[in-house]
Motif scaffolding. Structure first.
Motif, PDB file in Angstrom:
ATOM      1  N   PHE A   1       0.802  -1.271   0.009  1.00 34.81           N
ATOM      2  CA  PHE A   1       0.131   0.118  -0.024  1.00 34.81           C
ATOM      3  C   PHE A   1       0.762   1.350  -0.165  1.00 34.81           C
ATOM      4  O   PHE A   1       0.402   2.227  -0.700  1.00 34.81           O
ATOM      5  CB  PHE A   1      -1.000   0.207   1.206  1.00 34.81           C
ATOM      6  CG  PHE A   1      -1.748   1.144   1.151  1.00 34.81           C
ATOM      7  CD1 PHE A   1      -3.218   1.133   0.603  1.00 34.81           C
ATOM      8  CD2 PHE A   1      -1.490   2.441   1.990  1.00 34.81           C
ATOM      9  CE1 PHE A   1      -4.010   2.183   0.672  1.00 34.81           C
ATOM     10  CE2 PHE A   1      -2.332   3.558   2.180  1.00 34.81           C
ATOM     11  CZ  PHE A   1      -3.596   3.332   1.460  1.00 34.81           C
ATOM     12  N   GLU A   2       1.898   1.345   0.766  1.00 40.52           N
ATOM     13  CA  GLU A   2       2.807   2.385   0.844  1.00 40.52           C
ATOM     14  C   GLU A   2       3.502   2.378  -0.343  1.00 40.52           C
ATOM     15  O   GLU A   2       3.568   3.781  -1.046  1.00 40.52           O
ATOM     16  CB  GLU A   2       3.866   2.247   2.138  1.00 40.52           C
ATOM     17  CG  GLU A   2       3.262   2.116   3.533  1.00 40.52           C
ATOM     18  CD  GLU A   2       2.514   3.527   3.912  1.00 40.52           C
ATOM     19  OE1 GLU A   2       3.248   4.460   3.427  1.00 40.52           O
ATOM     20  OE2 GLU A   2       1.495   3.600   4.384  1.00 40.52           O
TER      21      GLU A   2
ATOM     22  N   LEU B   1      12.564   4.814  -2.850  1.00 39.86           N
ATOM     23  CA  LEU B   1      11.568   3.818  -2.222  1.00 39.86           C
ATOM     24  C   LEU B   1      12.162   3.385  -1.096  1.00 39.86           C
ATOM     25  O   LEU B   1      11.366   3.250  -0.086  1.00 39.86           O
ATOM     26  CB  LEU B   1      11.331   2.795  -3.139  1.00 39.86           C
ATOM     27  CG  LEU B   1      10.291   2.968  -4.436  1.00 39.86           C
ATOM     28  CD1 LEU B   1      10.176   1.881  -5.516  1.00 39.86           C
ATOM     29  CD2 LEU B   1       8.811   3.386  -3.848  1.00 39.86           C
ATOM     30  N   ILE B   2      13.426   2.866  -1.138  1.00 35.36           N
ATOM     31  CA  ILE B   2      13.908   2.340   0.238  1.00 35.36           C
ATOM     32  C   ILE B   2      13.977   3.319   1.383  1.00 35.36           C
ATOM     33  O   ILE B   2      13.357   3.038   2.489  1.00 35.36           O
ATOM     34  CB  ILE B   2      15.124   1.735   0.032  1.00 35.36           C
ATOM     35  CG1 ILE B   2      15.310   0.379  -0.878  1.00 35.36           C
ATOM     36  CG2 ILE B   2      16.158   1.331   1.154  1.00 35.36           C
ATOM     37  CD1 ILE B   2      16.592  -0.149  -1.172  1.00 35.36           C
ATOM     38  N   THR B   3      14.173   4.502   1.070  1.00 43.97           N
ATOM     39  CA  THR B   3      14.204   5.529   2.066  1.00 43.97           C
ATOM     40  C   THR B   3      12.808   5.895   2.542  1.00 43.97           C
ATOM     41  O   THR B   3      12.901   6.018   3.875  1.00 43.97           O
ATOM     42  CB  THR B   3      15.110   6.894   1.602  1.00 43.97           C
ATOM     43  OG1 THR B   3      16.403   6.311   1.167  1.00 43.97           O
ATOM     44  CG2 THR B   3      15.162   7.749   2.474  1.00 43.97           C
ATOM     45  N   LYS B   4      11.910   6.177   1.600  1.00 46.90           N
ATOM     46  CA  LYS B   4      10.721   6.632   2.095  1.00 46.90           C
ATOM     47  C   LYS B   4       9.892   5.262   2.801  1.00 46.90           C
ATOM     48  O   LYS B   4       9.264   5.469   3.644  1.00 46.90           O
ATOM     49  CB  LYS B   4      10.016   6.721   0.575  1.00 46.90           C
ATOM     50  CG  LYS B   4       8.456   7.252   0.875  1.00 46.90           C
ATOM     51  CD  LYS B   4       8.055   8.344   1.675  1.00 46.90           C
ATOM     52  CE  LYS B   4       6.618   8.618   1.657  1.00 46.90           C
ATOM     53  NZ  LYS B   4       6.380   9.681   2.262  1.00 46.90           N
ATOM     54  N   ILE B   5       9.981   4.188   2.271  1.00 47.47           N
ATOM     55  CA  ILE B   5       9.188   2.984   2.840  1.00 47.47           C
ATOM     56  C   ILE B   5       9.867   2.324   4.067  1.00 47.47           C
ATOM     57  O   ILE B   5       8.989   2.076   5.102  1.00 47.47           O
ATOM     58  CB  ILE B   5       8.777   1.885   1.695  1.00 47.47           C
ATOM     59  CG1 ILE B   5       8.346   2.527   0.314  1.00 47.47           C
ATOM     60  CG2 ILE B   5       7.817   0.960   2.334  1.00 47.47           C
ATOM     61  CD1 ILE B   5       7.117   3.247   0.760  1.00 47.47           C
ATOM     62  N   TRP B   6      11.026   2.260   3.859  1.00 45.94           N
ATOM     63  CA  TRP B   6      11.658   1.281   5.027  1.00 45.94           C
ATOM     64  C   TRP B   6      12.668   2.422   5.985  1.00 45.94           C
ATOM     65  O   TRP B   6      12.949   1.911   6.951  1.00 45.94           O
ATOM     66  CB  TRP B   6      12.513   0.304   4.374  1.00 45.94           C
ATOM     67  CG  TRP B   6      11.705  -0.929   4.018  1.00 45.94           C
ATOM     68  CD1 TRP B   6      11.025  -1.789   4.805  1.00 45.94           C
ATOM     69  CD2 TRP B   6      11.483  -1.132   2.477  1.00 45.94           C
ATOM     70  NE1 TRP B   6      10.499  -2.749   3.824  1.00 45.94           N
ATOM     71  CE2 TRP B   6      10.574  -2.392   2.533  1.00 45.94           C
ATOM     72  CE3 TRP B   6      11.645  -0.430   1.465  1.00 45.94           C
ATOM     73  CZ2 TRP B   6      10.352  -2.705   1.319  1.00 45.94           C
ATOM     74  CZ3 TRP B   6      11.500  -0.813   0.224  1.00 45.94           C
ATOM     75  CH2 TRP B   6      10.487  -2.033   0.327  1.00 45.94           C
TER      76      TRP B   6
ATOM     77  N   ARG C   1      16.698  -6.273  -4.476  1.00 45.60           N
ATOM     78  CA  ARG C   1      15.889  -7.417  -4.537  1.00 45.60           C
ATOM     79  C   ARG C   1      14.685  -7.497  -3.825  1.00 45.60           C
ATOM     80  O   ARG C   1      13.498  -8.015  -3.840  1.00 45.60           O
ATOM     81  CB  ARG C   1      16.427  -8.792  -4.252  1.00 45.60           C
ATOM     82  CG  ARG C   1      17.649  -9.182  -5.158  1.00 45.60           C
ATOM     83  CD  ARG C   1      18.259 -10.593  -4.943  1.00 45.60           C
ATOM     84  NE  ARG C   1      17.303 -11.667  -4.946  1.00 45.60           N
ATOM     85  CZ  ARG C   1      17.662 -12.989  -4.752  1.00 45.60           C
ATOM     86  NH1 ARG C   1      18.725 -13.154  -3.894  1.00 45.60           N
ATOM     87  NH2 ARG C   1      16.806 -13.927  -4.715  1.00 45.60           N
ATOM     88  N   THR C   2      14.792  -6.661  -2.682  1.00 45.76           N
ATOM     89  CA  THR C   2      13.575  -6.573  -1.810  1.00 45.76           C
ATOM     90  C   THR C   2      12.660  -5.739  -2.459  1.00 45.76           C
ATOM     91  O   THR C   2      11.479  -6.057  -2.379  1.00 45.76           O
ATOM     92  CB  THR C   2      14.155  -5.821  -0.567  1.00 45.76           C
ATOM     93  OG1 THR C   2      15.210  -6.565   0.280  1.00 45.76           O
ATOM     94  CG2 THR C   2      12.955  -5.416   0.433  1.00 45.76           C
ATOM     95  N   VAL C   3      13.032  -4.589  -3.098  1.00 46.54           N
ATOM     96  CA  VAL C   3      12.167  -3.763  -3.884  1.00 46.54           C
ATOM     97  C   VAL C   3      11.477  -4.447  -5.036  1.00 46.54           C
ATOM     98  O   VAL C   3      10.257  -4.431  -5.142  1.00 46.54           O
ATOM     99  CB  VAL C   3      12.818  -2.305  -4.275  1.00 46.54           C
ATOM    100  CG1 VAL C   3      11.868  -1.503  -4.958  1.00 46.54           C
ATOM    101  CG2 VAL C   3      13.371  -1.801  -3.293  1.00 46.54           C
TER     102      VAL C   3
END
Length: 228
Positions: A161-162, A180-185, A194-196
């Motif tokens: 969702f995020e 994305l990593i900075t914003k979400i995690w 690979r996570t993204v």
């Protein structure tokens, strides 16, 4: 409102350490020492976040995560002593929101839990964007965290969702994996591309025929853009 966190960990000492940190941070804490007890607690209580070890008696963490995801999108942080990247990806494919490898810092685990809870249960007034995000086929109502695709409701995990809302809030703009990593995690996240990729793959699968709305821009990132 006091938030409730369920710790699922079969090692008593680790469970107690986590419990102390969370209690001192103001959370209500429930405990389970095996997979069956975890599912029972989940059914009995209103829980805002689950910290879930993988290697558990009775039922392993993957099985617990899979069963919970059939009923709920509650944020889940998975714990593991295993370092195989395929295990991490499997956890995300089953619906985990974050993944922490043992040994870990309790302070870092607390920070990740707090981030997930605050982003998941933040009030409408604290949200810097509009309540509803609209495209021709995808509608997102942020306060209720509901998503419809061509008029049909779909169920997303917290992280899915995020990601979707972040991309839709920036329609047409390329968002890098690092953004994305900075914003979400957050900056402390130890994952990789690979996570993204795994979360994007899951999100596209749930979007079905509208999966093409999430466009991969080679060597740049992703953007939300409906195809004509």
């Amino acid at each position: 409102m006091q938030r409730t966190i369920l710790i699922v960990e079969d090692e008593d000492i680790l469970r107690e350490i986590m419990k102390d940190y969370l209690l001192n941070a103001g959370y209500r804490v429930l405990e389970a020492a095996d997979g069956k007890e975890a599912l029972a607690r989940f059914e009995e209580e209103e829980i805002q976040l689950i910290i879930l070890d993988i290697m558990l008696p009775e039922l392993d963490g993957w099985t617990v995560c899979r069963r919970i995801r059939k009923k709920s999108n509650v944020p889940i942080i998975m714990l593991t002593a295993r370092v195989d990247e395929d295990d991490t990806i499997l956890g995300f494919e089953l619906g985990a929101d974050d993944y922490v490898t043992k040994p870990y810092s309790p302070a870092i685990l607390l920070a990740r839990a707090k981030r997930l809870i605050e982003s998941r249960y933040s009030t409408q007034e604290n949200h810097p964007y509009e309540d509803t995000l609209l495209s021709r086929s995808v509608h997102v109502h942020i306060p209720s965290r509901t998503v419809t695709v061509c008029g049909e409701a779909i169920s997303l995990t917290h992280t899915e969702f995020e990601i979707l809302t972040y991309l839709m809030q920036n329609q047409g703009i390329i968002i890098s994996r690092e953004q994305l990593i900075t914003k979400i995690w957050g900056y402390e996240f130890a994952g990789d591309d690979r996570t993204v990729n795994s979360h994007i793959r899951n999100l596209r699968h749930k979007l079905g025929k509208c999966a093409t709305c999430i466009v991969t821009v080679v060597r740049a990132g992703y953007k939300f853009e409906e195809q004509i």
